[in-house]
Motif scaffolding. Structure first.
Motif, PDB file in Angstrom:
ATOM      1  N   MET A   1       0.820  -1.207   0.000  1.00 41.36           N
ATOM      2  CA  MET A   1       0.000   0.000   0.000  1.00 41.36           C
ATOM      3  C   MET A   1       0.859   1.263   0.000  1.00 41.36           C
ATOM      4  SD  MET A   1      -3.106  -0.586  -0.377  1.00 41.36           S
ATOM      5  CE  MET A   1      -4.286  -1.918  -0.313  1.00 41.36           C
ATOM      6  N   LYS A   2       2.032   1.166   0.658  1.00 40.85           N
ATOM      7  CA  LYS A   2       2.897   2.338   0.698  1.00 40.85           C
ATOM      8  C   LYS A   2       3.352   2.716  -0.705  1.00 40.85           C
ATOM      9  CE  LYS A   2       7.288   4.108   2.448  1.00 40.85           C
ATOM     10  NZ  LYS A   2       8.516   3.829   3.217  1.00 40.85           N
ATOM     11  N   ALA A   3       3.665   1.694  -1.526  1.00 41.94           N
ATOM     12  CA  ALA A   3       4.116   1.978  -2.892  1.00 41.94           C
ATOM     13  C   ALA A   3       3.016   2.654  -3.693  1.00 41.94           C
ATOM     14  CB  ALA A   3       4.555   0.680  -3.574  1.00 41.94           C
ATOM     15  N   LEU A   4       1.770   2.185  -3.529  1.00 38.73           N
ATOM     16  CA  LEU A   4       0.647   2.798  -4.246  1.00 38.73           C
ATOM     17  C   LEU A   4       0.427   4.226  -3.780  1.00 38.73           C
ATOM     18  CD1 LEU A   4      -1.757   2.651  -6.164  1.00 38.73           C
ATOM     19  CD2 LEU A   4      -3.109   1.677  -4.285  1.00 38.73           C
ATOM     20  N   GLN A   5       0.528   4.455  -2.468  1.00 35.92           N
ATOM     21  CA  GLN A   5       0.348   5.810  -1.938  1.00 35.92           C
ATOM     22  C   GLN A   5       1.415   6.756  -2.476  1.00 35.92           C
ATOM     23  OE1 GLN A   5       0.988   6.319   2.307  1.00 35.92           O
ATOM     24  NE2 GLN A   5      -0.632   7.866   2.417  1.00 35.92           N
ATOM     25  N   LEU A   6       2.658   6.295  -2.496  1.00 39.63           N
ATOM     26  CA  LEU A   6       3.737   7.136  -3.014  1.00 39.63           C
ATOM     27  C   LEU A   6       3.543   7.412  -4.499  1.00 39.63           C
ATOM     28  CD1 LEU A   6       6.874   5.607  -1.247  1.00 39.63           C
ATOM     29  CD2 LEU A   6       5.764   7.784  -0.747  1.00 39.63           C
ATOM     30  N   LEU A   7       3.075   6.400  -5.238  1.00 36.90           N
ATOM     31  CA  LEU A   7       2.843   6.593  -6.664  1.00 36.90           C
ATOM     32  C   LEU A   7       1.751   7.623  -6.912  1.00 36.90           C
ATOM     33  CD1 LEU A   7       3.451   5.759  -9.578  1.00 36.90           C
ATOM     34  CD2 LEU A   7       1.747   3.941  -9.328  1.00 36.90           C
ATOM     35  N   LEU A   8       0.656   7.533  -6.151  1.00 37.44           N
ATOM     36  CA  LEU A   8      -0.443   8.496  -6.311  1.00 37.44           C
ATOM     37  C   LEU A   8      -0.003   9.903  -5.917  1.00 37.44           C
ATOM     38  CD1 LEU A   8      -3.439   6.381  -4.931  1.00 37.44           C
ATOM     39  CD2 LEU A   8      -2.945   6.956  -7.314  1.00 37.44           C
ATOM     40  N   VAL A 126      -8.329  12.045   2.915  1.00 40.59           N
ATOM     41  CA  VAL A 126      -9.397  11.123   2.537  1.00 40.59           C
ATOM     42  C   VAL A 126      -8.787   9.777   2.181  1.00 40.59           C
ATOM     43  CG1 VAL A 126     -10.941  12.926   1.691  1.00 40.59           C
ATOM     44  CG2 VAL A 126      -9.298  11.888   0.126  1.00 40.59           C
ATOM     45  N   GLU A 127      -9.591   8.732   2.304  1.00 41.49           N
ATOM     46  CA  GLU A 127      -9.157   7.395   1.902  1.00 41.49           C
ATOM     47  C   GLU A 127      -9.437   7.209   0.412  1.00 41.49           C
ATOM     48  OE1 GLU A 127     -10.527   4.135   4.159  1.00 41.49           O
ATOM     49  OE2 GLU A 127      -9.902   4.957   6.091  1.00 41.49           O
ATOM     50  N   PHE A 128      -8.451   6.676  -0.288  1.00 40.84           N
ATOM     51  CA  PHE A 128      -8.593   6.478  -1.734  1.00 40.84           C
ATOM     52  C   PHE A 128      -7.804   5.247  -2.126  1.00 40.84           C
ATOM     53  CE2 PHE A 128      -7.272   7.319  -6.169  1.00 40.84           C
ATOM     54  CZ  PHE A 128      -8.529   7.428  -6.747  1.00 40.84           C
ATOM     55  N   LEU A 129      -8.505   4.234  -2.667  1.00 35.47           N
ATOM     56  CA  LEU A 129      -7.886   2.982  -3.093  1.00 35.47           C
ATOM     57  C   LEU A 129      -7.074   2.339  -1.980  1.00 35.47           C
ATOM     58  CD1 LEU A 129      -6.677   3.909  -6.706  1.00 35.47           C
ATOM     59  CD2 LEU A 129      -8.754   2.686  -6.046  1.00 35.47           C
ATOM     60  N   GLY A 130      -7.612   2.430  -0.767  1.00 33.10           N
ATOM     61  CA  GLY A 130      -6.948   1.802   0.366  1.00 33.10           C
ATOM     62  C   GLY A 130      -5.803   2.601   0.938  1.00 33.10           C
ATOM     63  N   THR A 131      -5.582   3.803   0.437  1.00 33.53           N
ATOM     64  CA  THR A 131      -4.524   4.667   0.954  1.00 33.53           C
ATOM     65  C   THR A 131      -5.135   5.958   1.494  1.00 33.53           C
ATOM     66  OG1 THR A 131      -4.172   5.813  -1.145  1.00 33.53           O
ATOM     67  CG2 THR A 131      -2.964   3.759  -0.796  1.00 33.53           C
ATOM     68  N   VAL A 132      -4.344   6.703   2.215  1.00 36.10           N
ATOM     69  CA  VAL A 132      -4.796   7.984   2.760  1.00 36.10           C
ATOM     70  C   VAL A 132      -4.042   9.101   2.055  1.00 36.10           C
ATOM     71  CG1 VAL A 132      -5.011   9.423   4.815  1.00 36.10           C
ATOM     72  CG2 VAL A 132      -5.295   6.949   4.998  1.00 36.10           C
ATOM     73  N   LEU A 133      -4.794  10.011   1.419  1.00 33.31           N
ATOM     74  CA  LEU A 133      -4.195  11.084   0.647  1.00 33.31           C
ATOM     75  C   LEU A 133      -4.725  12.432   1.116  1.00 33.31           C
ATOM     76  CD1 LEU A 133      -4.530   9.578  -2.941  1.00 33.31           C
ATOM     77  CD2 LEU A 133      -2.480   9.583  -1.508  1.00 33.31           C
ATOM     78  N   ARG A 137      -3.890  17.390  -2.421  1.00 27.60           N
ATOM     79  CA  ARG A 137      -3.214  16.724  -3.523  1.00 27.60           C
ATOM     80  C   ARG A 137      -4.219  16.169  -4.536  1.00 27.60           C
ATOM     81  NH1 ARG A 137       2.218  15.436  -2.985  1.00 27.60           N
ATOM     82  NH2 ARG A 137       3.226  17.305  -2.162  1.00 27.60           N
ATOM     83  N   ILE A 138      -5.368  15.691  -4.053  1.00 30.11           N
ATOM     84  CA  ILE A 138      -6.409  15.220  -4.968  1.00 30.11           C
ATOM     85  C   ILE A 138      -6.939  16.389  -5.796  1.00 30.11           C
ATOM     86  CG2 ILE A 138      -8.711  14.192  -5.121  1.00 30.11           C
ATOM     87  CD1 ILE A 138      -8.025  12.579  -2.628  1.00 30.11           C
ATOM     88  N   ALA A 139      -7.168  17.516  -5.122  1.00 30.19           N
ATOM     89  CA  ALA A 139      -7.632  18.710  -5.834  1.00 30.19           C
ATOM     90  C   ALA A 139      -6.597  19.172  -6.843  1.00 30.19           C
ATOM     91  CB  ALA A 139      -7.928  19.827  -4.839  1.00 30.19           C
ATOM     92  N   ALA A 140      -5.308  19.070  -6.485  1.00 29.53           N
ATOM     93  CA  ALA A 140      -4.241  19.461  -7.408  1.00 29.53           C
ATOM     94  C   ALA A 140      -4.250  18.582  -8.653  1.00 29.53           C
ATOM     95  CB  ALA A 140      -2.892  19.378  -6.700  1.00 29.53           C
ATOM     96  N   THR A 141      -4.455  17.278  -8.449  1.00 28.94           N
ATOM     97  CA  THR A 141      -4.484  16.362  -9.590  1.00 28.94           C
ATOM     98  C   THR A 141      -5.654  16.663 -10.510  1.00 28.94           C
ATOM     99  OG1 THR A 141      -3.505  14.637  -8.196  1.00 28.94           O
ATOM    100  CG2 THR A 141      -4.501  13.938 -10.269  1.00 28.94           C
ATOM    101  N   VAL A 142      -6.850  16.833  -9.924  1.00 24.32           N
ATOM    102  CA  VAL A 142      -8.050  17.099 -10.725  1.00 24.32           C
ATOM    103  C   VAL A 142      -7.900  18.414 -11.486  1.00 24.32           C
ATOM    104  CG1 VAL A 142     -10.524  17.576 -10.623  1.00 24.32           C
ATOM    105  CG2 VAL A 142      -9.545  15.744  -9.228  1.00 24.32           C
TER     106      VAL A 142
END
Length: 294
Positions: A1-8, A126-133, A137-142
């Motif tokens: 999960m850490k790898a996915l969180q870092l990737l996101l 927020v929780e997203f795909l099993g990670t906490v973001l 950062r989500i707003a920045a991506t969108v």
């Protein structure tokens, strides 16, 4: 999960770097000048957002900050145009001098303060795909994806985009066809300034503490992005921004395992990638190859 969180997190940071890189490329394609004053222009826009946000609200302050950054970029362009030379290297160095002057004044105004953006996301997660973001950062991506999509749509599908592309590909022929090079230059610099402000707002937001007198140096992170992607490639700016964001985040997130590389190697990692790319492809991943007659 850490790898996915870092990737996101890396992709979200890369989307913001892509906006910064797009600003550099837009100016370069319009005028063949690498605007080294982008850091100070970013600082002007974000400073305006931070100061105005408590009085006007975040969205209004953001709009005014974007306008302030665009105007500042146009002023720098007019200074470059006033120089009695068409040597693009000289004009690039001129922007470096302007950057030093602006950065010094802005550092004096900000002082030792750390200014917050007053954005609606704050430090919420927020929780997203099993990670906490972080929501920021989500707003920045969108926002980054939407702005990049609009940029490509305008650049590829509108008359204004056609004029910009024609001027970038062959300025002399474009001028003979009636395209006003001055208007193209002004538009290119205004777009570059506006993109720098939007990117700067997200880079100053959570998880970063806010805007300080050295925040303008963030714009330097776009240099590896535009070199990796190709200095004259819009698609390359996006790709380079993503590469830089992911590389920096992965290295910083695994700093404990990479301690032998030294503290703060995450900030150096994009430049290492840049050097490796240049050794393999000097024009960048998507940049135009220079053709020499022999």
């Amino acid at each position: 999960m850490k790898a996915l969180q870092l990737l996101l997190l890396g992709v979200s940071l890369g989307a913001v770097y892509a906006l910064l890189a797009l600003g550099f490329v837009a100016i370069y394609k319009g005028t063949k000048v690498i605007n080294l004053a982008q850091g100070s222009i970013l600082l002007i826009g974000v400073y305006a957002v931070a100061v105005l946000s408590p009085r006007t609200g975040f969205l209004t302050a953001l709009a005014l900050g974007v306008v302030a950054a665009a105007v500042a970029a146009i002023v720098v362009e007019r200074l470059a145009a006033a120089a009695r030379t068409h040597d693009h290297l000289v004009l690039t160095i001129l922007t470096l001098g302007v950057d030093v002057l602006l950065a010094t004044e802005l550092a004096r105004r900000i002082g030792s303060r750390v200014l917050t953006m007053g954005d609606p996301w704050g430090d919420r997660r927020v929780e997203f795909l099993g990670t906490v973001l972080p929501q920021a950062r989500i707003a920045a991506t969108v926002c980054g994806v939407l702005i990049i999509a609009v940029f490509f749509l305008v650049f590829r599908k509108t008359d204004f985009g056609v004029r910009m592309r024609a001027s970038a590909d062959d300025p002399r022929t474009a001028a003979l066809m009636g395209i006003d090079q001055r208007k193209v230059a002004l538009a290119s610099w205004a777009i570059g300034g506006a993109l720098a402000c939007v990117a700067g707002v997200f880079l100053a937001g959570y998880p970063n503490p806010g805007l300080d007198s050295h925040s303008g140096l963030i714009a330097l992170n776009a240099i590896p992005a535009i070199i990796i992607g190709g200095l004259d490639s819009i698609e390359g700016a996006v790709l380079g921004g993503l590469v830089v964001g992911v590389a920096q985040t992965l290295v910083e997130g695994n700093s404990a395992s990479l301690h032998f590389l030294g503290e703060g190697f995450g900030t150096v990692a994009p430049y290492v990638v840049m050097v490796l790319v240049l050794l393999w492809r000097p024009s960048g991943l998507l940049g135009s190859k220079e053709m020499n007659r022999v």
